[in-house]
Design an enzyme around this catalytic site. Structure first.
Site: not given
Ligand code: SAH
Length: 346
Positions: A93, A106, A113, A117, A120, A217, A336
């Site tokens: 997506e 984006c 992945c 985490c 996510c 992050s 996100c």
């Molecule tokens: N793997 C990379 C790229 C993904 S960016 C990274 O972690 O940076 C996605 C961003 O959204 C990251 O900053 C992550 O911490 C944040 N994110 C992931 N799940 C989320 C959620 N459920 N709510 C808010 N932010 C989230």
């Protein structure tokens, strides 16, 4: 014999293909523009190439784009989410977010992945595979002419599905194509690569000389909380990650964005805010607080608006730029951490 996809070649490979056949170099520039600037989907449409050249190339090559299987539009803020089906049945997506005078796109770099985490949804899918460079660039091309015609400033953020620095070679190749004047002609400061904290990747990205922006992050202020939230990424100590981020910022003269997903009762206390401020004080950083976007089955909660504001206000005196990212497109699961896909069956 199955024809090859002309967009699977990198731009230097395309140039070699043309010059190795004894053709003049301007032919390369014409083809590159058709492929990436104009985004055509057939050799027949490259009308300034001679018919014989189109036929010669057409006997070996074709042009395949990614297909948009679904496009959803948020009723809340006009965000659009695109589901791209890949040739092997997997899917990714991408999200297009409009703002007053700019567009942010984006992009994804992996199906699923490599990280895990817990907050996510992409992480919860597990890792399916890396995207190839043409699958990264391919997420923009169907939208590019639309966006460009709006004459809005466009920023690309690698904050979609996947950990970009675990697919670094493809990411770099894709960025080089997007930055090429013959293709999308984007400058590095309009591209942001977000990482959950791949230390070697941050250094290698710096060494490529691409000059793209970096986001990290962080999401926690203690090793314990980080390990609970991001078990794999937390293997690298916070101190080392911040040192690498600082090194990156100093090398390119632009601030690194520190992302901090705010989770109720987990990393949103007064102490967290003060620690975060202290960790980043005086450094070349911007802080981006992202209130948690709910996903099924995580057992995690978002703090209420007041708590988010209080947290941001507590951090702010220490850092010159603190913003809160109220995520876009929550009604279409485009925010996100909400991206996830399933493989096509049959
Ligand atoms: N793997 C990379 C790229 C993904 S960016 C990274 O972690 O940076 C996605 C961003 O959204 C990251 O900053 C992550 O911490 C944040 N994110 C992931 N799940 C989320 C959620 N459920 N709510 C808010 N932010 C989230």
């Amino acid at each position: 014999m199955e024809k090859k996809d002309l967009r699977r070649l990198t731009l230097p490979e395309l140039r070699d293909l043309i010059t190795d056949r004894g053709l003049p170099e301007y032919r390369y520039r014409q083809i590159a523009r058709w492929l990436y600037d104009k985004g055509v989907e057939s050799l027949a449409r490259m009308t300034d190439l001679s018919l014989s050249l189109r036929e010669e190339l057409g006997s070996e090559f074709e042009i395949r784009g990614l297909t948009i299987e679904e496009e959803r539009i948020s009723r809340i803020d006009g965000t659009r989410k695109f589901l791209f089906r890949l040739s092997d049945g997997e899917a990714v997506e991408s999200v297009l977010m409009p703002a007053e005078r700019r567009m942010t796109l984006c992009l994804s770099t992996q199906v699923g992945c490599t990280l895990d985490c817990i907050f996510c949804q992409t992480g919860r899918m597990g890792f399916r595979r890396n995207l190839e460079p043409h699958e990264i660039v391919g997420q923009i091309l169907p939208l590019w002419t639309r966006i460009r015609d709006l004459r809005l400033r466009t920023n690309l953020v690698f904050m979609g599905m996947g950990e970009p620095l675990h697919n670094l070679p493809a990411l770099v190749t894709a960025c080089r194509t997007m930055m090429d004047p013959l293709a999308l002609n984007l400058s590095g400061n309009r591209i942001t690569v977000s990482t959950a904290g791949v230390l070697s990747g941050i250094r290698r990205l710096a060494d490529t000389g691409l000059g793209v922006r970096l986001a990290l992050s962080l999401n926690a202020t203690t090793e314990e909380v980080r390990a609970r939230l991001m078990p794999k990424a937390a293997r690298t100590p916070l101190r080392e990650l911040l040192a690498a981020a600082r090194g990156y910022a100093e090398r390119y003269g632009s601030r690194v964005t520190i992302e901090y997903v705010l989770l109720r009762r987990i990393n949103d206390t007064e102490e967290d805010a003060r620690r975060l401020g202290r960790m980043l004080r005086g450094g070349p950083f911007k802080i981006n607080i992202i209130p948690y976007n709910p996903g099924a089955g995580t057992g995690l909660d978002a703090p209420d608006r007041e708590r988010v504001d209080t947290f941001a206000r507590r951090v702010w005196p220490q850092a010159p730029v603190v913003t809160v990212r109220w995520s876009m497109g929550p009604d279409i699961s485009a925010a996100c951490g909400q991206l996830h896909t399933t493989r096509a069956t049959g």
